[in-house]
Design a protein around this motif. Structure first.
Motif, mmCIF file in Angstrom:
data_model
loop_
_atom_site.group_PDB
_atom_site.id
_atom_site.type_symbol
_atom_site.label_atom_id
_atom_site.label_comp_id
_atom_site.label_asym_id
_atom_site.label_seq_id
_atom_site.Cartn_x
_atom_site.Cartn_y
_atom_site.Cartn_z
ATOM 1 N N LEU A 109 0.438 -1.419 0.113
ATOM 2 C CA LEU A 109 -0.145 -0.120 -0.101
ATOM 3 C C LEU A 109 0.497 1.400 0.092
ATOM 4 C CD1 LEU A 109 -2.953 -1.278 2.703
ATOM 5 C CD2 LEU A 109 -3.193 -0.476 -0.176
ATOM 6 N N ILE A 110 2.168 1.177 0.367
ATOM 7 C CA ILE A 110 3.148 2.263 0.524
ATOM 8 C C ILE A 110 2.946 2.730 -1.223
ATOM 9 C CG2 ILE A 110 5.592 1.349 -0.103
ATOM 10 C CD1 ILE A 110 4.012 3.689 3.766
ATOM 11 N N ASP A 111 2.728 2.513 -1.858
ATOM 12 C CA ASP A 111 2.783 2.937 -3.479
ATOM 13 C C ASP A 111 2.058 4.173 -3.355
ATOM 14 O OD1 ASP A 111 4.542 3.356 -6.361
ATOM 15 O OD2 ASP A 111 2.660 2.657 -6.918
ATOM 16 N N GLU A 112 1.215 4.303 -2.543
ATOM 17 C CA GLU A 112 -0.084 5.503 -3.029
ATOM 18 C C GLU A 112 0.110 6.280 -1.884
ATOM 19 O OE1 GLU A 112 -2.568 4.169 -5.151
ATOM 20 O OE2 GLU A 112 -1.760 1.873 -5.399
ATOM 21 N N VAL A 113 0.550 7.141 -1.723
ATOM 22 C CA VAL A 113 1.982 8.189 -0.733
ATOM 23 C C VAL A 113 3.078 8.195 -1.222
ATOM 24 C CG1 VAL A 113 0.427 7.282 0.712
ATOM 25 C CG2 VAL A 113 2.706 7.345 0.704
ATOM 26 N N GLU A 114 3.133 9.501 -1.039
ATOM 27 C CA GLU A 114 4.743 10.518 -1.386
ATOM 28 C C GLU A 114 5.558 10.105 -0.739
ATOM 29 O OE1 GLU A 114 4.683 12.027 -3.927
ATOM 30 O OE2 GLU A 114 2.644 11.866 -4.079
ATOM 31 N N ASP A 115 6.562 9.932 -0.619
ATOM 32 C CA ASP A 115 8.281 9.670 0.055
ATOM 33 C C ASP A 115 8.115 10.224 1.353
ATOM 34 O OD1 ASP A 115 9.338 8.246 -2.158
ATOM 35 O OD2 ASP A 115 10.939 9.696 -2.260
ATOM 36 N N ASP A 116 7.057 11.518 1.357
ATOM 37 C CA ASP A 116 7.353 12.119 2.652
ATOM 38 C C ASP A 116 5.851 12.049 3.908
ATOM 39 O OD1 ASP A 116 6.328 13.840 1.771
ATOM 40 O OD2 ASP A 116 6.759 15.987 1.829
ATOM 41 N N ARG A 130 5.683 13.566 6.859
ATOM 42 C CA ARG A 130 4.701 14.363 7.845
ATOM 43 C C ARG A 130 3.266 14.081 8.875
ATOM 44 N NH1 ARG A 130 1.694 15.231 3.973
ATOM 45 N NH2 ARG A 130 2.107 14.593 1.939
ATOM 46 N N VAL A 131 2.894 12.466 8.585
ATOM 47 C CA VAL A 131 2.334 12.380 9.505
ATOM 48 C C VAL A 131 2.787 11.912 10.727
ATOM 49 C CG1 VAL A 131 0.752 10.083 10.311
ATOM 50 C CG2 VAL A 131 0.291 11.291 7.903
ATOM 51 N N ALA A 132 3.445 12.019 11.525
ATOM 52 C CA ALA A 132 4.274 11.023 12.181
ATOM 53 C C ALA A 132 4.547 12.755 13.106
ATOM 54 C CB ALA A 132 5.861 10.604 12.004
ATOM 55 N N GLU A 133 4.763 14.030 12.243
ATOM 56 C CA GLU A 133 5.491 14.759 13.002
ATOM 57 C C GLU A 133 3.714 15.985 13.107
ATOM 58 O OE1 GLU A 133 7.987 17.184 10.078
ATOM 59 O OE2 GLU A 133 9.354 16.508 10.444
ATOM 60 N N ASP A 134 3.349 15.723 12.198
ATOM 61 C CA ASP A 134 1.617 16.415 12.401
ATOM 62 C C ASP A 134 0.281 15.816 13.111
ATOM 63 O OD1 ASP A 134 3.084 18.294 10.984
ATOM 64 O OD2 ASP A 134 2.025 18.236 8.722
#
Length: 539
Positions: free
Chosen positions: A360-367, A371-375
């Motif tokens: 499933l990881i192909d569906e999102v961008e590298d960062d 961003r989710v971890a930080e925000d």
């Protein structure tokens, strides 16, 4: 064995000897003066005998007892390094009346006991401790010498450390738990380094007065002095912590089961830390400062990302094949996990299927994960202010195979048990509350903030974590803990280790906890029972 000797040798005899072939491994030093005296020295590689060990250790002990630090240093194989440390015993540490009692040598190693007096401001206190030294041959002279290390002078001294006696850097403190119960390192061993940090940070403002101590001043930055002996007592100030004595006691017992293990428990509703425990030989507070791959406990963050980005949902598709390939690297599941091409995200999360998340990881961008971890979870921004030294986690944006590995808590992701417990707390409440050990009101510091999770995302995470705790990989550890529970297991592979690091995190009511047991194996087998024991004690 022949020993090195110094003797008068006539010049003509020397010519004959130099032309001979004998004398085994012994060399004749080219140290002939005008009086025609030659010096014979042992070969540096010659084995030591009991007389050699006795000779070197006695020379060292005699000079040390006389208070002649530089003469004692001359009996070592590193006079330059040893001199200031040994001389500082008397000069900076005020240690006198030294009496050394050697034990029975074991080969080149000599155990010994030091009895001395530490004096300051007209007060004296007896000092007793045990140490040991080893004897080696000097590489240039072959002479038996003490093999220098700071630990010879005191077993807790490390390279760059110094011994000092004087007013403490900060007044003594009496740390108390959330209910006013006194916390001591004697009763709660894990708290020793933490109490030192609390004293350094809050001692001056806690209402106490300095004591006069013999202490180790460490070279390492941000490391408070280690007190070895208090010559005269100061007045202790009170530092109130968020810890719970009962939770701390349960955590101490839990980590005793595994070497190199750490645990943190906290309140999701407030961020208050209830327990922090470590079972380590080095005294490092890995529970707050550790930087380790968290294994599949990271899937809490990854699942939040997938749901938030609309890739899938708790009831959406997340097939679990045997293997998954990402940019040329093949990822596999733990041994024995049955594949399921019809799995939902909840199924794959509860069984900790790596391949489902990789596909499933192909569906999102590298960062996106960063961003989710930080925000959402407040990770990796270097702004947590817990009251002591702590690590905020690191989830860097990564391309290539590391992008997929990060999603399952490998690759470049680094977290501590504190970070993982906070992730669980955020999943439980939907709100990020920065963990802390001392109330921010004690020093007017500002706690870190983050946006937290959308209600629908948090609700789905709780469903998945409850499924994991009741029917998934966390079921055995969480059995009998009641209805309001959730969990996630993790096993982090580490190069050079036979077994992975065991991770486990879970919540019960308003308590979240996370633990790691290095080389403990699967998450539910080692770290799981540790977390469950603390949740049970705080329920």
């Amino acid at each position: 064995m022949r020993k090195g000797v110094k003797g008068a040798v006539v010049t003509t005899a020397c010519v004959v000897l130099l032309g001979g072939a004998g004398y085994g491994g012994y060399n004749i030093l080219s140290a002939f003066g005008s009086d025609d005296v030659g010096v014979f020295a042992a070969d540096p590689d010659d084995p030591l005998d009991a007389d050699d060990v006795q000779e070197a250790s006695s020379a060292f002990f005699d000079a040390w007892e006389k208070g002649d630090g530089y003469a004692a240093a001359a009996a070592t194989n590193d006079e330059t390094a040893a001199g200031p440390v040994l001389d500082g015993m008397a000069e900076q540490a005020s240690v006198g009346d030294v009496r050394i009692t050697p034990g029975k040598a074991k080969g080149p190693t000599v155990p010994f006991t030091v009895r001395a007096t530490v004096s300051a401001n007209g007060r004296s206190k007896a000092l007793t401790y045990a140490s040991e030294l080893s004897v080696v041959r000097g590489r240039t002279t072959g002479k038996p010498l003490v093999d220098w290390a700071p630990s010879v002078v005191h077993p807790r001294l490390k390279e760059g450390d110094t011994l000092v006696t004087g007013p403490s850097e900060a007044p003594a403190i009496e740390a108390v738990d959330r209910n006013g119960k006194v916390l001591t390192a004697e009763k709660y061993p894990s708290l020793g380094p933490i109490l030192d940090q609390l004293r350094e940070r809050y001692g001056a403002s806690a209402g106490g007065s300095p004591s006069v101590d013999l202490a180790i001043r460490h070279q390492a930055p941000d490391t408070p002095d280690t007190t070895l002996l208090t010559v005269s007592e100061g007045k202790a100030g009170t530092v109130r912590t968020t810890l719970s004595a009962s939770a701390q006691e349960a955590a101490e017992k839990a980590v005793e089961q595994y070497e190199e293990s750490s645990l943190v428990a906290l309140k999701p509703s407030t961020g208050e830390v209830l327990a922090v425990a470590n079972h380590r030989s080095d005294g490092f507070n890995a529970a707050f400062q550790g930087q380790l791959a968290p294994g599949s406990t990271m899937k809490i963050v990854t699942a939040a990302m997938l749901i938030e980005q609309g890739v899938t949902s708790a009831d959406g598709a997340a097939p679990c094949p045997d293997t998954a390939v990402w940019q040329g690297q093949t990822f596999e599941n733990i041994t024995g996990l049955t594949p399921n091409e019809n799995a939902t995200l909840s199924d794959s999360f509860a069984r900790s299927c790596n391949t489902a998340f990789i596909k499933l990881i192909d569906e999102v961008e590298d960062d996106t994960l960063t961003r989710v971890a930080e925000d959402r979870f407040g990770l990796g921004r270097d702004d947590w202010k817990t009251g002591i030294v702590s690590f905020d986690g690191s989830v860097p944006p990564s391309g290539g195979p590391d992008r997929a590995a990060n999603a399952i808590g490998q690759g470049q992701v680094q977290l501590s048990p504190l970070n993982v417990a906070s992730i669980t707390a955020t999943a439980k409440t939907g709100t990020f509350r920065q963990p802390y050990l001392v109330s921010p009101e004690a020093d007017d510091r500002e706690l870190a903030t983050a946006r937290g999770l959308a209600p629908a995302v948090a609700q789905q995470l709780r469903r998945m974590m409850r499924l994991t705790a009741t029917h998934g990989s966390g079921r055995a550890a969480m059995a009998g803990l009641g209805p309001d529970i959730g969990a996630k297991t993790g096993s982090a592979e580490v190069d050079g280790q036979k077994l992975p690091n065991s991770w486990f995190t879970g919540y019960r009511g308003d308590v979240a906890a996370a633990a790691v047991a290095q080389q403990g194996g699967r998450g539910g087998e080692a770290a799981g029972p540790m977390v469950a024991a603390v949740l049970r004690a705080t329920g």
